[in-house]
Enzyme design. Structure first.
Site, PDB file in Angstrom:
ATOM      1  N   HIS A 121       0.891  -1.303   0.138  1.00 34.76           N
ATOM      2  CA  HIS A 121      -0.219   0.077   0.068  1.00 34.76           C
ATOM      3  C   HIS A 121       0.817   1.162   0.081  1.00 34.76           C
ATOM      4  CE1 HIS A 121      -3.814  -1.718   0.061  1.00 34.76           C
ATOM      5  NE2 HIS A 121      -3.551  -2.412   1.059  1.00 34.76           N
ATOM      6  N   ASP A 170       0.151  -5.363   4.936  1.00 29.32           N
ATOM      7  CA  ASP A 170      -0.972  -6.063   4.612  1.00 29.32           C
ATOM      8  C   ASP A 170      -1.075  -6.090   3.063  1.00 29.32           C
ATOM      9  OD1 ASP A 170      -1.447  -3.179   4.869  1.00 29.32           O
ATOM     10  OD2 ASP A 170      -3.459  -3.888   4.476  1.00 29.32           O
ATOM     11  N   GLU A 171      -1.754  -7.082   2.356  1.00 25.40           N
ATOM     12  CA  GLU A 171      -2.290  -7.059   0.890  1.00 25.40           C
ATOM     13  C   GLU A 171      -0.825  -6.701  -0.041  1.00 25.40           C
ATOM     14  OE1 GLU A 171      -5.645  -4.451   0.672  1.00 25.40           O
ATOM     15  OE2 GLU A 171      -6.902  -5.948   1.473  1.00 25.40           O
ATOM     16  N   THR A 172       0.254  -7.529   0.308  1.00 26.18           N
ATOM     17  CA  THR A 172       1.134  -7.214  -0.762  1.00 26.18           C
ATOM     18  C   THR A 172       1.101  -8.237  -1.734  1.00 26.18           C
ATOM     19  OG1 THR A 172       2.237  -9.174   0.789  1.00 26.18           O
ATOM     20  CG2 THR A 172       2.636  -6.851   1.289  1.00 26.18           C
TER      21      THR A 172
END
EC number: 3.2.1.52
Length: 703
Positions: free
Chosen positions: A238, A305-307
């Protein structure tokens, strides 16, 4: 009266108190009459103690009750020596070491009020309960005895301030006051590029970023209210805006994508550091080093998160050799070790580690995993998985408000209540309610107030309540609605959804500036068959791409049609817009069953006897409902044009494209005014750009 059942209290037999106390009795005895009140603080003076006193005095003053301080002596232990005013009531605030930390008792009789807390936090929570009682019953308080303590020691809120909306400092302080009232003790602000990091103006320009002065001032404000402000910064994934800059693009997995046009959809997907570069770790440390010293907290959230792009771009060769899970955990452990070396306790989001459970035992022992589960019907599987691996965790439900004008209210309750219970059963260390703002943060933060209150209830109390009881309690206490129906109406209004902001964004962004298909947007509709999506992208079929991204609208219409069978038609005879706080109906004549604005207007009429709404929060709900109705109409028109929906499947006539564009643009001017009431300018221009493109497309339909 004997001990009162909490469910009866929720049904309005007595004052509404949220969170509901563990024990609450209404003894037989005279009520307390307030007109002039003395307040005695029996503990060591401090800034935080002064804030507690000021909160209580402000609450009394708003109810027409004057108050004065009584000389106190924190060293005196003999309660018989408490100062008493024979002519006026007394509110005594004491620390009682026989009680546990955060525990309190509250007693009201005809002589006054006594609040005892196991520590200053316990006294604070007792005062918040008293404030709620005062605002409902003053100048007369009922005789009460309350014993209360939290079921979860850490009760936090996570507020997105990066994805398009940066609140004003005044609004952040208002939010902290709300959190204090409902007994939260932690707050985190989600930061990507919305902080003015030195030397990174190319990333945060135009975002109205928070500054070091803002953070230090807000940290002090929270601390004085018993709220730990925990720093939270994206240090791995992000980082979309940072990785689009000339200075930092080479640190990303896909540097060549940095020159693509800005996209709300792509911001959610392509944003990951190339962690094979030592320069990437230096950059992450730079963010931590600049941000960490601004906070009193001994915790630091590295996010991680959300890599999604990890191992897919520049790091692909290394990922092939080591494995993506090894690449991930190695970088996370470096970040955690660095945070620990600075004397802080690392926190990180748990989604990637939970999807690769083999990495869970490899995480540092001092790291806290933030286990987010947003499905309203989530099971306890992932919470138990983390607990069984011996990893520290905090459970994280969500305020289901992102990408929408109106939030999902009842699903939010199910998500919060379930996950809070799973956390208690698994002995999680805390609870953190997340509040996101994907795709520009169109959701007004005032839409999240019911979720905030629900989170306060479930984080503090282990008692089970129905949604109906909880909604009625919030309506009475937070919105001053004696009918108790306002929040239930908000849930009904939010269910009248054919299209949401996310649908409009996808429709606009699926077309690249050169007229080709944006594959990222097509693939964001992940529930559509993958082969179909791949074929559309391969062929570059823009019309079929539009049909795919508008398919959810057709599905929502089918759900609404099935759910509305037999429903009465909407009577638009009154023809009043209603967004000024008055009672009325939509003025567009596009009746398709119940509509959101009508539902909210009717709720206001019932709650406030047809009078103007009592505060700005309710007016914001009305404007959001109007916006939802317009999103429906725009989404329907675009879905029909894309071939995702047949006109005959829509009840009633849609406004003409020109008229609809006019209505949307006029509404947006009101929306901008309300945005600026609580937020800095931030990225409002990006929302405007999408909305205006949609309006331009609508006007082109007449040709």
């Amino acid at each position: 009266m004997s001990e009162t059942d909490i469910h009866d209290i929720a049904e309005h037999h007595g004052p509404t108190i949220i969170p509901t106390p563990n024990v609450m009795r209404e003894p037989n005895g005279p009520a307390l009459r307030l007109d002039h009140v003395g307040i005695a603080q029996w503990y060591e003076p401090s800034r935080a103690g002064d804030v507690i006193m000021r909160q209580l005095q402000d609450e009394l003053r708003r109810r027409g009750v004057t108050s004065y301080a009584i000389v106190r002596d924190a060293t005196v232990r003999d309660e018989s020596s408490e100062p008493r005013d024979t002519d006026h009531a007394t509110i005594a605030l004491r620390i009682d070491r026989a009680l546990a930390a955060q525990e309190y008792t509250l007693d009201i009789d005809e002589r006054g009020v006594v609040i005892r807390g196991g520590d200053l936090a316990g006294v604070r929570y007792g005062v918040q309960t008293l404030r709620q009682i005062i605002r409902q019953t003053a100048p007369v308080l009922p005789a009460l005895h309350i014993e209360d303590r939290p079921a979860t020691p850490m009760r936090g809120y996570y507020l997105d301030v990066s994805r398009g909306r940066v609140p004003t400092l005044d609004w952040l302080k208002h939010w902290a006051d709300e959190l204090c009232l409902y007994k939260y003790n932690q707050l985190q602000l989600y930061i990507e590029h919305a902080f003015a990091f030195r030397g990174m103006s190319e990333a945060w320009r135009g975002a109205s970023p928070l500054t070091a002065d803002d953070i230090t001032a807000f940290d002090a404000y929270c601390w004085e209210r018993g709220i730990e402000l925990v720093p939270s910064v994206s240090t791995f994934g992000h980082l979309y805006m940072a990785l689009r800059t000339n200075a930092l693009r080479e640190l990303g997995e896909f540097p060549d994508a940095a020159d693509r046009p800005f996209s709300f959809v792509e911001r959610m997907h392509h944003h990951t550091l190339n962690v094979t570069l030592e320069e990437s770790f230096a950059f992450s440390k730079r963010l931590i080093d600049e941000y960490m010293p601004l906070f009193r907290s001994r915790r630091f959230n590295i996010c991680a998160d959300e890599t999604f792009d990890l191992g897919k771009g520049r790091s692909h060769e290394t990922a092939e050799r080591l494995g993506i899970s090894a690449l991930y955990v190695r970088y996370v452990n470096r970040l955690c070790a660095y945070v620990s070396s600075r004397g802080r306790e690392p926190m990180l989001w748990g989604d990637i580690a939970i999807e690769m459970p083999e990495v869970l035992p490899q995480l540092p022992s001092d790291a806290i995993l933030l286990n987010w589960q947003y499905d309203p019907d989530c099971t306890d599987e992932k919470v138990r998985l983390v607990a069984d691996r011996g990893v520290r965790q905090v459970v994280c439900p969500a305020a289901h408000a992102w990408n929408r004008m109106l939030p999902f209210v009842e699903p939010t309750w199910r998500n919060i209540a379930r996950l809070a219970r799973y956390g208690r059963e698994a002995h999680a260390e805390g609870f953190l309610l997340t509040d996101w703002g994907d795709y520009g943060h169109v959701n007004d933060p005032r839409m999240s107030i019911p979720a905030l209150v629900m989170g306060g209830q479930c984080a503090w109390s282990a008692r089970e309540l129905s949604f109906e009881a909880m909604a009625a309690m919030i309506a009475r206490l937070e919105y001053g609605d004696r009918s108790g129906g306002f929040v239930a109406a908000a849930e009904h209004a939010s269910a009248q959804t054919a299209a949401v902001w996310e649908d409009i964004v996808r429709f606009v962004e699926v077309e690249e500036p050169d007229g080709s298909v944006n594959a990222d947007v097509v693939n964001s509709v992940w529930w559509i068959d993958a082969d179909r999506r791949a074929e559309v992208c391969r062929r570059g079929d823009l019309q079929e791409a539009r049909r795919i991204v508008m398919q959810p609208v057709a599905e929502h219409v089918a759900e609404l049609r099935d759910g509305a069978s037999g429903a009465d038609d909407v009577d638009d005879a009154r023809g009043v817009d209603g967004t000024d706080g008055s009672c009325g109906a939509r003025d567009d004549g596009a009746a398709r069953g119940s509509d959101a604005l009508r539902i909210m207007q009717d709720a206001c009429c019932a709650a406030y006897d047809g009078a103007a709404v009592p505060h700005d929060d309710v007016a914001a709900w009305l404007l959001a409902a109007r916006g939802q109705d317009l999103m429906n109409d725009v989404g329907l028109a675009l879905a029909i044009d894309a071939g995702a929906l047949r006109a005959e499947d829509v009840a009633g006539d849609l406004p003409s494209p020109d008229a609809l564009a006019d209505k949307l643009e006029s509404w947006f001017e009101r929306y901008c005014d309300q945005w600026r009431e609580v937020s800095r300018e931030s990225e409002l221009r990006r929302i405007a750009a999408v909305l205006w493109k949609a309006c331009d497309y609508l006007r082109a339909l007449r040709h």
